[in-house]
Write an enzyme that holds these catalytic residues in place. Sequence first.
Site, short mmCIF file in Angstrom:
data_model
loop_
_atom_site.label_atom_id
_atom_site.label_comp_id
_atom_site.label_asym_id
_atom_site.label_seq_id
_atom_site.Cartn_x
_atom_site.Cartn_y
_atom_site.Cartn_z
N SER A 224 -33.42 -37.40 -8.82
CA SER A 224 -34.86 -36.69 -9.06
C SER A 224 -35.76 -37.92 -9.78
CB SER A 224 -34.70 -35.65 -10.20
OG SER A 224 -33.95 -36.46 -11.60
N GLY A 226 -39.02 -37.01 -10.50
CA GLY A 226 -40.46 -36.39 -11.36
C GLY A 226 -41.37 -36.02 -10.44
N GLU A 228 -42.76 -37.53 -8.10
CA GLU A 228 -42.31 -37.96 -6.68
C GLU A 228 -41.44 -37.31 -5.99
OE1 GLU A 228 -42.42 -42.36 -6.03
OE2 GLU A 228 -42.17 -42.31 -8.15
N GLY A 229 -40.85 -36.12 -6.58
CA GLY A 229 -39.83 -35.18 -5.99
C GLY A 229 -38.46 -35.64 -6.20
N GLY A 255 -35.51 -30.49 -14.61
CA GLY A 255 -34.28 -31.01 -14.10
C GLY A 255 -33.27 -30.11 -13.95
N ASP A 256 -32.88 -29.41 -14.90
CA ASP A 256 -31.76 -28.57 -14.68
C ASP A 256 -32.16 -27.27 -13.76
OD1 ASP A 256 -30.86 -29.91 -16.84
OD2 ASP A 256 -31.81 -28.42 -18.23
#
Length: 314
Positions: A224, A226, A228-229, A255-256
Amino acid sequence: MSVVTVTLNPALDQTVVLEALTPGAVHRARSVRRDAGGKGVNVAACLADWGLSVAATGVLGRDNAAPFQALMDAKGIEDRFAWIPGETRTNLKLLDGASGDTTDINLPGLDLTPDALVTVRAALRALTAPEGLVVLAGSLPGGLGPRTYADLTAELRARGARVILDASGPPLAAALAAPVLPFAIKPNRHELEEWAGRTLPGLADVAAAAQDLRARGIALVVVSLGAEGALFCDGDGTLHALAPPTAIASTVGAGDALVAGLVAGLHADLALPDTARLALAFAAGKLARAGANLPPRAAVEAIAATVRVERLTG
């Protein structure tokens, strides 16, 4: 059971929204909310919103377990937690309303008793089956050594389960050094840099480090990034997935949600590009909502259709 999540160090997430966060200043909160959380709990909540059958296990402090029970009851999550004396920890999340950034203050958790881990292992034996999906997520509480996830992974894979690991620090390092590896892992860029022992400034650098990990025997590495995908690396190469700009209500649990979308894609046996689109859509959909909650399924599918996926290698 279709999917099982394991949260050994859950938390009550108390999110305080501020006009702007200024260190050393006195702040007046714009709003405050409290959510039952922890990585595996958040993954289970998103998967339940998507419509999958999901069970959650781990360890909860009996003295303040009511919010967790309410969440599981509301979303139809099967509760297989070990309840022990004491209080589950509280995590403070300070949301800067001006920048959208969240500052996390994670408090210590419960010390785990040996009997509690025995209960969790028994639940996993009862719930897992060959090709079943098990998510091991989050930090470890006091009383557990860094090899805990490595040991659980070996036990689960011996029963044919596919283990998705989302951890950091020594527990992640121990799991990656073990002879039996998870099926998939989801580090962020910083966690991958820690493992690689070097900075990874560009997408090509991240992809190379992720493929190094995959070559060790992990079927799928998702990183991950952020805004930026995320990168998705399997035996066929590396994909970069990027969702469109999203209005942010809260970054807590994004993120989860990505992990939940990854699991949903694996559960549906989607091709990797479609799994990447779904994972990014889960994360983007959650960003627009407070707490670990997804918008309706049709809205998530609409976001997935807008996710751009490009092949970097392979």
